[in-house]
Design a protein around this motif. Structure first.
Motif, PDB file in Angstrom:
ATOM      1  N   ASP A  27      59.249 -11.403  -5.952  1.00 45.34           N
ATOM      2  CA  ASP A  27      58.483 -12.377  -6.572  1.00 45.34           C
ATOM      3  C   ASP A  27      57.725 -12.962  -5.629  1.00 45.34           C
TER       4      ASP A  27
ATOM      5  N   TRP B 162      54.614 -17.662  -7.261  1.00 45.10           N
ATOM      6  CA  TRP B 162      53.568 -18.264  -8.036  1.00 45.10           C
ATOM      7  C   TRP B 162      54.069 -18.633  -9.469  1.00 45.10           C
ATOM      8  N   ALA B 163      53.619 -20.034  -9.797  1.00 42.99           N
ATOM      9  CA  ALA B 163      53.765 -20.542 -11.228  1.00 42.99           C
ATOM     10  C   ALA B 163      52.367 -20.655 -12.025  1.00 42.99           C
ATOM     11  N   ASP B 164      52.165 -20.839 -13.114  1.00 38.95           N
ATOM     12  CA  ASP B 164      51.146 -21.313 -14.004  1.00 38.95           C
ATOM     13  C   ASP B 164      51.303 -22.570 -14.616  1.00 38.95           C
ATOM     14  N   ILE B 165      50.537 -23.626 -14.429  1.00 40.47           N
ATOM     15  CA  ILE B 165      50.745 -24.916 -14.900  1.00 40.47           C
ATOM     16  C   ILE B 165      49.694 -24.811 -15.884  1.00 40.47           C
TER      17      ILE B 165
ATOM     18  N   GLN C 221      52.336 -22.661  -6.006  1.00 34.35           N
ATOM     19  CA  GLN C 221      53.277 -22.070  -5.388  1.00 34.35           C
ATOM     20  C   GLN C 221      54.719 -23.069  -5.523  1.00 34.35           C
ATOM     21  N   ALA C 222      55.350 -22.048  -6.021  1.00 30.36           N
ATOM     22  CA  ALA C 222      56.740 -22.794  -6.576  1.00 30.36           C
ATOM     23  C   ALA C 222      57.805 -22.301  -5.613  1.00 30.36           C
TER      24      ALA C 222
ATOM     25  N   LYS D 186      61.306 -16.167  -5.321  1.00 32.83           N
ATOM     26  CA  LYS D 186      62.571 -16.033  -5.825  1.00 32.83           C
ATOM     27  C   LYS D 186      63.246 -15.031  -5.129  1.00 32.83           C
TER      28      LYS D 186
ATOM     29  N   SER E 188      47.094 -22.327 -10.797  1.00 32.07           N
ATOM     30  CA  SER E 188      48.083 -21.655 -10.030  1.00 32.07           C
ATOM     31  C   SER E 188      48.924 -22.545  -9.092  1.00 32.07           C
TER      32      SER E 188
END
Length: 127
Positions: A28, A31-34, A45-46, A49, A43
């Motif tokens: 992974d 990246w996460a989408d808000i 950066q979270a 994983k 986008s």
């Protein structure tokens, strides 16, 4: 003794009549989408994983049933296990999340002649 992979004390390979035919490895990017009202998601950066692996194969007879029981014993230890492939590359520590088997062509004493199996692993990351 040739091996495909060693997970702790467990050896995958033809020498033990328990070779895998495939590996699915997922990494992974973190990246996460808000969601944004009235716009495209942003986008962020979270954090990356842990990697996951699914090792799968098809094995025969009672030997396969015994090998799966060996994996379940390791799984019950609930400790991360080192993994090394057949060419000596150390993959780090991994935890066994699931051992799955599908038995078919079961004969009258309960022995499966064919077993499709998979082992789901996650990279162990120290806290």
């Amino acid at each position: 003794m040739r091996q495909q992979m060693a997970l702790g004390s467990f050896i995958f390979g033809l020498s033990r009549n328990f070779a895998y035919s495939g590996i699915v490895r997922v990494s992974d990017g973190g990246w996460a989408d808000i969601n944004v009202v009235m716009g495209k998601p942003k986008s962020m950066q979270a954090g990356q994983k842990a990697q996951t692996l699914k090792i799968s194969g098809k094995s025969m007879y009672a030997v396969a049933m015994e090998r799966l029981d060996e994996l379940r014993v390791l799984q019950a230890l609930r400790v991360p296990l080192p993994m090394v492939d057949g060419i000596g590359t150390h993959w780090g520590l991994w935890r066994i999340n699931a051992v799955t088997e599908t038995q078919s062509a079961v004969i009258d004493d309960g022995t499966a002649l064919v077993i499709d199996w998979s082992v789901d692993l996650s990279e162990f990351i120290h806290a």
